[in-house]
Motif scaffolding. Structure first.
Motif, PDB file in Angstrom:
ATOM      1  N   PRO A  74       6.502  23.540   0.473  1.00 26.14           N
ATOM      2  CA  PRO A  74       5.106  23.127   0.622  1.00 26.14           C
ATOM      3  C   PRO A  74       4.159  24.087  -0.081  1.00 26.14           C
ATOM      4  O   PRO A  74       4.388  25.303  -0.109  1.00 26.14           O
ATOM      5  N   SER A  75       3.110  23.534  -0.640  1.00 23.97           N
ATOM      6  CA  SER A  75       2.042  24.367  -1.196  1.00 23.97           C
ATOM      7  C   SER A  75       0.989  24.586  -0.116  1.00 23.97           C
ATOM      8  O   SER A  75       1.100  24.072   1.005  1.00 23.97           O
ATOM      9  N   ALA A  76      -0.043  25.332  -0.463  1.00 25.57           N
ATOM     10  CA  ALA A  76      -1.140  25.532   0.488  1.00 25.57           C
ATOM     11  C   ALA A  76      -1.879  24.235   0.758  1.00 25.57           C
ATOM     12  O   ALA A  76      -2.597  24.114   1.766  1.00 25.57           O
ATOM     13  N   ASP A  77      -1.706  23.250  -0.126  1.00 22.53           N
ATOM     14  CA  ASP A  77      -2.461  22.009  -0.016  1.00 22.53           C
ATOM     15  C   ASP A  77      -1.621  20.790   0.318  1.00 22.53           C
ATOM     16  O   ASP A  77      -2.177  19.726   0.620  1.00 22.53           O
ATOM     17  N   SER A  78      -0.303  20.898   0.250  1.00 22.35           N
ATOM     18  CA  SER A  78       0.514  19.694   0.400  1.00 22.35           C
ATOM     19  C   SER A  78       1.860  19.989   1.027  1.00 22.35           C
ATOM     20  O   SER A  78       2.494  21.007   0.744  1.00 22.35           O
ATOM     21  N   LYS A  95       0.850  -1.182   0.000  1.00 22.56           N
ATOM     22  CA  LYS A  95       0.000   0.000   0.000  1.00 22.56           C
ATOM     23  C   LYS A  95       0.889   1.238   0.000  1.00 22.56           C
ATOM     24  O   LYS A  95       1.816   1.348   0.802  1.00 22.56           O
ATOM     25  N   LEU A  96       0.621   2.156  -0.916  1.00 23.51           N
ATOM     26  CA  LEU A  96       1.320   3.431  -0.986  1.00 23.51           C
ATOM     27  C   LEU A  96       0.378   4.537  -0.552  1.00 23.51           C
ATOM     28  O   LEU A  96      -0.746   4.621  -1.048  1.00 23.51           O
ATOM     29  N   THR A  97       0.819   5.388   0.372  1.00 25.21           N
ATOM     30  CA  THR A  97       0.064   6.573   0.776  1.00 25.21           C
ATOM     31  C   THR A  97       0.918   7.799   0.524  1.00 25.21           C
ATOM     32  O   THR A  97       2.082   7.859   0.949  1.00 25.21           O
ATOM     33  N   VAL A  98       0.360   8.767  -0.182  1.00 26.29           N
ATOM     34  CA  VAL A  98       1.061  10.017  -0.445  1.00 26.29           C
ATOM     35  C   VAL A  98       0.908  10.917   0.783  1.00 26.29           C
ATOM     36  O   VAL A  98      -0.178  11.403   1.080  1.00 26.29           O
ATOM     37  N   VAL A  99       1.990  11.111   1.509  1.00 28.26           N
ATOM     38  CA  VAL A  99       1.981  11.995   2.673  1.00 28.26           C
ATOM     39  C   VAL A  99       2.104  13.448   2.213  1.00 28.26           C
ATOM     40  O   VAL A  99       1.393  14.331   2.668  1.00 28.26           O
ATOM     41  N   GLY A 100       3.027  13.697   1.299  1.00 36.44           N
ATOM     42  CA  GLY A 100       3.206  15.013   0.708  1.00 36.44           C
ATOM     43  C   GLY A 100       3.824  14.863  -0.660  1.00 36.44           C
ATOM     44  O   GLY A 100       4.564  13.909  -0.913  1.00 36.44           O
ATOM     45  N   CYS A 101       3.511  15.786  -1.569  1.00 37.84           N
ATOM     46  CA  CYS A 101       3.988  15.639  -2.954  1.00 37.84           C
ATOM     47  C   CYS A 101       4.367  16.954  -3.605  1.00 37.84           C
ATOM     48  O   CYS A 101       4.629  16.995  -4.801  1.00 37.84           O
ATOM     49  N   SER A 102       4.411  18.043  -2.850  1.00 41.93           N
ATOM     50  CA  SER A 102       4.781  19.333  -3.429  1.00 41.93           C
ATOM     51  C   SER A 102       6.288  19.380  -3.667  1.00 41.93           C
ATOM     52  O   SER A 102       7.078  18.858  -2.878  1.00 41.93           O
ATOM     53  N   GLY A 103       6.695  20.027  -4.739  1.00 45.90           N
ATOM     54  CA  GLY A 103       8.111  20.174  -5.056  1.00 45.90           C
ATOM     55  C   GLY A 103       8.670  21.489  -4.575  1.00 45.90           C
ATOM     56  O   GLY A 103       7.987  22.509  -4.597  1.00 45.90           O
ATOM     57  N   GLY A 126       7.172  19.810   6.209  1.00 44.85           N
ATOM     58  CA  GLY A 126       5.763  19.619   6.549  1.00 44.85           C
ATOM     59  C   GLY A 126       5.319  18.181   6.618  1.00 44.85           C
ATOM     60  O   GLY A 126       4.175  17.896   7.011  1.00 44.85           O
ATOM     61  N   ALA A 127       6.188  17.241   6.261  1.00 44.09           N
ATOM     62  CA  ALA A 127       5.754  15.850   6.154  1.00 44.09           C
ATOM     63  C   ALA A 127       5.449  15.207   7.500  1.00 44.09           C
ATOM     64  O   ALA A 127       4.545  14.369   7.597  1.00 44.09           O
ATOM     65  N   LEU A 128       6.188  15.574   8.540  1.00 42.26           N
ATOM     66  CA  LEU A 128       5.990  14.904   9.824  1.00 42.26           C
ATOM     67  C   LEU A 128       4.588  15.155  10.378  1.00 42.26           C
ATOM     68  O   LEU A 128       3.954  14.243  10.914  1.00 42.26           O
ATOM     69  N   ALA A 179      16.526  19.982   1.184  1.00 36.94           N
ATOM     70  CA  ALA A 179      15.610  20.176   2.313  1.00 36.94           C
ATOM     71  C   ALA A 179      14.201  19.670   2.039  1.00 36.94           C
ATOM     72  O   ALA A 179      13.531  19.150   2.939  1.00 36.94           O
ATOM     73  N   ASP A 180      13.727  19.810   0.794  1.00 36.22           N
ATOM     74  CA  ASP A 180      12.352  19.410   0.503  1.00 36.22           C
ATOM     75  C   ASP A 180      12.173  17.892   0.458  1.00 36.22           C
ATOM     76  O   ASP A 180      11.080  17.402   0.175  1.00 36.22           O
ATOM     77  N   HIS A 181      13.247  17.156   0.774  1.00 32.98           N
ATOM     78  CA  HIS A 181      13.157  15.695   0.850  1.00 32.98           C
ATOM     79  C   HIS A 181      13.608  15.139   2.198  1.00 32.98           C
ATOM     80  O   HIS A 181      13.361  13.965   2.468  1.00 32.98           O
ATOM     81  N   CYS A 182      14.238  15.975   3.032  1.00 36.08           N
ATOM     82  CA  CYS A 182      14.785  15.412   4.274  1.00 36.08           C
ATOM     83  C   CYS A 182      14.638  16.268   5.514  1.00 36.08           C
ATOM     84  O   CYS A 182      14.870  15.779   6.624  1.00 36.08           O
TER      85      CYS A 182
END
Length: 250
Positions: free
Chosen positions: A13-17, A2-10, A38-40, A62-65
């Motif tokens: 963070p966007s206003a939505d992700s 099962k894959l769950t998208v926690v965050g996907c903005s590049g 914002g992922a945590l 930073a946007d990955h770690c």
């Protein structure tokens, strides 16, 4: 799986992700691919704060770690139940030093390793819990890796960040779900060895013979519908935009 998208903005963070973060689960094991800005916070919508079994960091932008610094606080300073045992963290060479520097005020130079069991990623095949994984180096300004995760005869390939490269096509060969970055817009940005655009992501999925594709890591200033249309123009498999909170059975 099962894959769950926690965050996907590049990029930020966007206003939505939140930024890049993807939860992969099988047999009760929980592997997180990246933990960007914002992922945590978003992760706690899906699992408990201490329910992760392993973390893979594709690269050290930073946007990955960067939320690993916040996760350090949660694990190191936990009072109820005592300090957490170390969790495996797979990342490029220098991951511990990068996170320690970003935090800037750890109690000691080795504090991160008291709650994170660091493993250096190179192009290789190995196991993480019940998953058979393979990693390949990508084309990016810093050392960056894509990862293929297999379980029960099914596969997920996550590109991380990369410009076009045959290594990604090969890693994703025949994959059931291709989670592929598409940060650039075709005909707009043209910076070598940095990111894919929607068309390039679609071409990679076509060459790989991927079963289906999710486009991710699209920055807030980019129109995702343009990238989606560009990908669909060259790849005829099912293609969607990754959305925060969405889950997929693989």
């Amino acid at each position: 799986m099962k894959l769950t998208v926690v965050g996907c903005s590049g990029s930020f963070p966007s206003a939505d992700s939140a930024c890049s973060s993807y939860l992969v689960e099988a047999d009760g094991f929980r592997l997180l691919l990246d933990m960007g800005n914002g992922a945590l916070g978003e992760l706690q919508r899906h699992i408990g704060l201490y329910d992760l079994d392993a973390v893979f960091l594709s690269h050290l932008h930073a946007d990955h770690c960067i939320d690993m610094c916040a996760y350090f606080v949660a694990r190191y300073y936990r009072h109820e139940g005592g300090r957490c045992a170390p969790i495996p963290v797979y990342g490029p060479e220098g991951t511990e030093q990068r996170l320690t520097t970003a935090y800037a005020d750890t109690p000691s130079a080795s504090s991160m390793s008291e709650v994170f069991d660091f493993h250096t990623v190179k192009p290789a095949s190995f196991d993480i819990g019940p998953f058979a994984v393979r990693t390949e180096k990508m084309c990016h300004p810093v050392e960056a890796y894509a990862i293929r995760v297999e379980h029960g005869g099914r596969s997920l390939t996550y590109s991380g960040d990369t410009g076009p490269t045959a290594a990604l096509d090969e890693l994703a060969g025949g994959t059931d779900l291709f989670l592929c970055e598409a940060a650039f817009t075709h005909g707009k940005e043209n910076i070598p060895d940095l990111h894919l655009n929607g068309r390039e992501a679609g071409e990679s999925a076509r060459r790989a013979g991927a079963g289906r594709m999710l486009l991710t890591h699209i920055p807030p200033w980019t129109d995702p519908q343009v990238n989606l249309a560009d990908a669909r123009a060259v790849y005829d498999g099912p293609t969607e935009l990754a959305a925060p909170g969405a889950s997929y059975e693989i």
